[in-house]
Design a protein around this motif. Structure first.
Motif, mmCIF file in Angstrom:
data_model
loop_
_atom_site.group_PDB
_atom_site.id
_atom_site.type_symbol
_atom_site.label_atom_id
_atom_site.label_comp_id
_atom_site.label_asym_id
_atom_site.label_seq_id
_atom_site.Cartn_x
_atom_site.Cartn_y
_atom_site.Cartn_z
ATOM 1 N N ARG B 47 -40.195 -5.361 -9.456
ATOM 2 C CA ARG B 47 -39.630 -5.214 -9.630
ATOM 3 C C ARG B 47 -38.571 -6.977 -9.039
ATOM 4 N NH1 ARG B 47 -37.006 -1.547 -4.730
ATOM 5 N NH2 ARG B 47 -37.643 -0.328 -5.722
ATOM 6 N N VAL B 48 -39.473 -8.015 -7.957
ATOM 7 C CA VAL B 48 -39.119 -9.036 -8.629
ATOM 8 C C VAL B 48 -39.034 -9.595 -9.807
ATOM 9 C CG1 VAL B 48 -40.432 -11.235 -7.400
ATOM 10 C CG2 VAL B 48 -41.057 -9.340 -6.406
ATOM 11 N N GLU B 49 -39.512 -9.898 -10.689
ATOM 12 C CA GLU B 49 -38.971 -9.905 -12.271
ATOM 13 C C GLU B 49 -37.616 -9.641 -12.359
ATOM 14 O OE1 GLU B 49 -43.716 -10.273 -14.346
ATOM 15 O OE2 GLU B 49 -42.315 -8.858 -14.674
ATOM 16 N N ARG B 50 -37.339 -8.655 -12.242
ATOM 17 C CA ARG B 50 -36.542 -7.469 -11.858
ATOM 18 C C ARG B 50 -35.066 -8.981 -11.313
ATOM 19 N NH1 ARG B 50 -32.487 -4.837 -15.750
ATOM 20 N NH2 ARG B 50 -30.633 -4.074 -14.748
ATOM 21 N N TYR B 171 -31.247 -0.228 -7.239
ATOM 22 C CA TYR B 171 -32.478 -1.126 -7.060
ATOM 23 C C TYR B 171 -32.289 -1.594 -7.381
ATOM 24 C CZ TYR B 171 -36.351 -1.934 -10.273
ATOM 25 O OH TYR B 171 -37.811 -2.152 -10.658
ATOM 26 N N ASP B 172 -31.061 -2.594 -8.384
ATOM 27 C CA ASP B 172 -30.972 -3.570 -9.213
ATOM 28 C C ASP B 172 -30.769 -3.706 -7.498
ATOM 29 O OD1 ASP B 172 -31.438 -3.791 -11.807
ATOM 30 O OD2 ASP B 172 -29.164 -3.423 -12.381
ATOM 31 N N LEU B 173 -29.982 -4.064 -6.922
ATOM 32 C CA LEU B 173 -29.673 -5.003 -5.090
ATOM 33 C C LEU B 173 -31.338 -5.353 -4.643
ATOM 34 C CD1 LEU B 173 -26.421 -3.188 -4.052
ATOM 35 C CD2 LEU B 173 -26.717 -5.754 -5.169
ATOM 36 N N LYS B 174 -31.956 -4.110 -4.901
ATOM 37 C CA LYS B 174 -33.060 -3.627 -3.520
ATOM 38 C C LYS B 174 -33.993 -4.912 -4.853
ATOM 39 C CE LYS B 174 -32.919 0.431 -2.064
ATOM 40 N NZ LYS B 174 -34.096 2.387 -1.557
ATOM 41 N N ALA B 175 -34.382 -5.296 -6.010
ATOM 42 C CA ALA B 175 -34.855 -6.229 -6.431
ATOM 43 C C ALA B 175 -34.049 -7.470 -6.184
ATOM 44 C CB ALA B 175 -34.267 -5.608 -8.194
ATOM 45 N N PHE B 177 -32.983 -8.109 -3.828
ATOM 46 C CA PHE B 177 -33.314 -9.070 -2.043
ATOM 47 C C PHE B 177 -35.018 -9.563 -2.492
ATOM 48 C CE2 PHE B 177 -35.648 -8.076 1.870
ATOM 49 C CZ PHE B 177 -34.126 -9.039 2.517
ATOM 50 N N ALA B 178 -35.891 -9.037 -3.239
ATOM 51 C CA ALA B 178 -36.666 -8.759 -3.520
ATOM 52 C C ALA B 178 -37.042 -10.279 -4.007
ATOM 53 C CB ALA B 178 -38.025 -7.438 -4.150
ATOM 54 N N TYR B 179 -36.538 -10.611 -4.826
ATOM 55 C CA TYR B 179 -36.461 -11.797 -5.020
ATOM 56 C C TYR B 179 -36.479 -13.071 -4.674
ATOM 57 C CZ TYR B 179 -35.393 -15.723 -8.081
ATOM 58 O OH TYR B 179 -35.615 -17.066 -8.668
ATOM 59 N N LEU B 180 -35.187 -12.602 -4.194
ATOM 60 C CA LEU B 180 -34.796 -13.479 -2.516
ATOM 61 C C LEU B 180 -35.989 -13.983 -1.634
ATOM 62 C CD1 LEU B 180 -31.447 -12.908 -2.960
ATOM 63 C CD2 LEU B 180 -31.965 -14.700 -3.802
ATOM 64 N N GLN B 181 -36.503 -13.163 -1.780
ATOM 65 C CA GLN B 181 -37.590 -13.167 -0.093
ATOM 66 C C GLN B 181 -39.161 -13.961 -0.740
ATOM 67 O OE1 GLN B 181 -37.284 -11.864 3.441
ATOM 68 N NE2 GLN B 181 -35.600 -12.576 2.736
ATOM 69 N N THR B 182 -38.539 -14.335 -1.906
ATOM 70 C CA THR B 182 -40.179 -15.053 -2.710
ATOM 71 C C THR B 182 -39.338 -16.581 -3.261
ATOM 72 O OG1 THR B 182 -40.013 -14.926 -4.675
ATOM 73 C CG2 THR B 182 -40.918 -12.660 -3.992
ATOM 74 N N ILE B 183 -38.665 -16.993 -2.895
ATOM 75 C CA ILE B 183 -38.383 -18.524 -3.242
ATOM 76 C C ILE B 183 -38.582 -19.012 -2.291
ATOM 77 C CG2 ILE B 183 -36.925 -17.150 -4.772
ATOM 78 C CD1 ILE B 183 -34.204 -18.122 -2.702
ATOM 79 N N PRO B 184 -38.773 -20.443 -2.238
ATOM 80 C CA PRO B 184 -38.822 -21.257 -1.309
ATOM 81 C C PRO B 184 -37.993 -21.283 0.125
ATOM 82 C CG PRO B 184 -39.519 -22.556 -3.243
ATOM 83 C CD PRO B 184 -38.785 -21.770 -4.028
ATOM 84 N N ALA B 185 -38.226 -20.996 1.591
ATOM 85 C CA ALA B 185 -37.156 -20.671 2.502
ATOM 86 C C ALA B 185 -37.033 -22.177 2.589
ATOM 87 C CB ALA B 185 -38.454 -20.357 3.532
ATOM 88 N N ILE B 186 -35.727 -22.572 3.304
ATOM 89 C CA ILE B 186 -34.895 -23.970 3.566
ATOM 90 C C ILE B 186 -34.061 -23.834 4.566
ATOM 91 C CG2 ILE B 186 -33.587 -25.325 2.391
ATOM 92 C CD1 ILE B 186 -34.302 -25.003 -0.313
ATOM 93 N N LYS B 187 -34.542 -23.944 5.869
ATOM 94 C CA LYS B 187 -33.892 -24.519 6.618
ATOM 95 C C LYS B 187 -32.459 -24.695 6.445
ATOM 96 C CE LYS B 187 -34.175 -25.253 11.416
ATOM 97 N NZ LYS B 187 -34.213 -24.041 11.800
ATOM 98 N N ASN B 188 -31.540 -23.709 6.542
ATOM 99 C CA ASN B 188 -29.888 -25.017 6.790
ATOM 100 C C ASN B 188 -28.890 -23.928 6.855
ATOM 101 O OD1 ASN B 188 -28.379 -26.616 5.456
ATOM 102 N ND2 ASN B 188 -27.583 -24.836 3.827
#
Lengths: 354, 201
Positions: B47-50, B171-175, B177-188
């Protein structure tokens, strides 16, 4: 089995098989499509577009939703022999087939919205737009209608089905104006846009007397629910926020993570969630020109995001974000007065995040 | 007609009615067979790769990753990837629209001005206070599906192509979101939108 009986059974078999297959197909496809005309939904007596079917019970919530000054009438139809499961006073459960209608008038009838509880427990939503001559109302597109002319000259927006769901499905029950607090016999005399209760209109006591509230706790009849405001003004202000904002801003729906809760729970009236989650709490929204803004700044309506956003109609600032085009001046004045005069004693926790 | 003939006809009826029902519902069954899985075996992706594949294919970085000036001209500032309009970047009011030139954009491509006002692209990183870190999957799906902030708030503003992204499958929207939750968090903390210069607050 006798040969004659066998032959009879054999003759019936194809019909039984076909009927079973048709029933199966019908179940797979869900409920029947909605009628094209409002007059065919069961709101009126047959052949009429004015006389309400006596099986439909009128009601009026004590804290009505602001809809740009529309005058409204509402009805509920509970299937005969059925009743509302009222054991949980904060989330009445409606029997399958329950229908609601809400009529909006601006000089003339403009729109009638419709909700129906389906067999699977979900609700479906639709709206009917009245012809200018008032002969009938026709089912609107699920996309809504951007501008419907009214007699007052202003344009009215008929919501899309998606907008219906945005407001109705953010809370524990999709039915927003029909519950223990909204139909309490102890009505708030200071509620903005309070409506006259007409003859035949049902409140909680009338519903209970008709046997339509199954399992309603007795104490709700002997001591009808009311908002525990510290002043009549606070009671009305919190009631307005409950009726107009808590569909989205509550502690359990999709926006719960925001930590802003204008809900009122009959089962647990204290402590006041609205005060705890709004007063002195930092808002994610900033009033233009301010470094940071509190949701409600005690004593300072001009510095409170709540009052600013209620008074805005810029799409990115306004509250509520849909369902209205005009600022509710009466309610805005009430809320400003409440912030200025009733909250002076509330500890100010400037800067604290909810 | 004897009983055996009638029984044979019954079976024939059952065959055709049942077959028709199966044909009518095959689309729904096909969808159900792929909707609940966490992987798409035929694509060989998690899912994250997708989600990564979609985010990098449909242009999210174009507006949500600020451009910076580098040796090769304007290029994405990957240290601030997908964190939206930089909060330290204070902008003067946008130029007034003139003639057919209705829309203007800051050099970062993270601030846009047009008849709707001025909009700033959102922080999509999982920072809990300023990004999507406190969002639920449903908040994200409903934001795109209903084209409203968190599904029921303000409308999403241009240039976000939400009308097209609303066509993504759940499915794609959840994918995504799943990917965006894995990228580095940036406070902005991205500024909120501004009304048009001649518009109401």
């Amino acid at each position: 089995m006798q040969p004659a009986a066998q032959r009879r059974a054999a003759r019936r078999l194809p019909w039984l098989v076909t009927a079973a297959a048709l029933v199966s197909c019908a179940q797979a496809e869900g409920p029947a499509a909605l009628p094209e005309l409002l007059s065919e939904t069961g709101l009126f007596t047959p052949g009429s577009v004015g006389e309400i079917d006596p099986l439909n019970l009128p009601f009026a919530p004590q804290y009505p939703l602001w809809s740009d000054g529309a005058s409204k009438r509402r009805w509920i139809r509970i299937p005969q022999g059925a009743a509302i499961d009222a054991r949980n006073p904060d989330a009445w459960q409606f029997p399958e087939g329950t229908r609601f209608w809400k009529e909006f008038s601006f000089g003339r009838r403009v729109e009638t919205r419709y909700m129906e509880r389906l067999a699977d427990g979900s609700f479906r939503y639709a709206t009917y737009v009245w012809s200018e001559d008032g002969r009938d109302a026709r089912l609107a597109s699920a996309a809504g209608v951007a501008n419907v002319e009214t007699d007052g000259g202003s344009a009215h927006e008929v919501p899309s089905e998606s907008d219906c769901r945005a407001c109705h499905e953010g809370r524990r029950s999709p039915v927003l104006g029909f519950g223990a607090l909204q139909l309490s016999p102890d009505r708030d005399p200071n509620a903005p846009h309070r409506e006259r209760v007409t003859d035949g209109s049902v409140d909680m006591a009338a519903l209970a007397a008709r046997g339509l509230l199954e399992g309603l706790p007795d104490r709700l009849l002997s001591d009808p629910p009311r908002i525990a405001g510290r002043s009549p003004r606070e009671r009305a202000a919190l009631g307005y926020l409950f009726g107009n904002c808590s569909g989205c801003h509550n502690g359990e729906g999709p926006l719960a993570a925001l930590g802003l809760d204008f809900d009122q729970r009959v089962s647990a009236p204290e402590p006041p969630r609205a005060l705890r989650s709004a007063v002195g709490k930092l808002s994610r929204f900033s009033i233009p020109g301010a470094e940071q803004t509190l949701r409600v700044a005690p004593g300072e309506p001009q510095a409170s995001a709540l009052a600013f956003r209620m008074g805005s109609r810029f799409p990115a600032s306004r509250m509520p974000p849909l369902g209205t085009r005009l600022v509710d001046d009466e309610a805005l004045e009430l809320v400003r007065d409440w912030i200025e005069n009733d909250l002076a004693e509330v500890p100010n926790t400037h800067g604290e995040r909810p | 007609m004897n009983a055996r003939t009638i029984a044979a006809l019954s079976l024939t009826t059952l065959f055709f009615v049942g077959g028709a029902w199966l044909l009518l519902n095959r689309g729904e069954r096909a969808a159900a067979s792929t909707g609940g899985a966490t992987d798409i075996p035929e694509l060989g992706m998690t899912r994250v790769e997708r989600g990564k594949y979609l985010v990098t294919s449909v242009g999210c970085d174009d507006c949500h990753t600020p451009l910076k000036s580098g040796a090769n001209g304007p290029e994405p500032d990957l240290a601030r990837r997908l964190s939206g309009h930089p909060d330290f970047m204070k902008l003067p009011p946008a130029p007034a629209a003139a003639g057919p030139w209705m829309v203007s954009a800051a050099a970062t491509l993270t601030a846009w001005s047009g008849p709707w006002g001025t909009s700033f692209t959102a922080n999509l990183t999982p920072d809990p206070e300023t990004g999507l870190g406190s969002w639920t999957e449903q908040n994200f799906v409903q934001t795109i599906r209903k084209r409203r902030h968190m599904g029921s708030g303000r409308p999403l503003l241009p240039p976000m192509p939400a009308a097209f992204y609303a066509n993504f499958s759940d499915y794609d929207l959840k994918a995504i979101f799943a990917y965006l939750q894995t990228i580095p968090a940036i406070k902005n903390r991205v500024p909120q939108p501004l009304p048009p210069l001649d518009g109401a607050q």
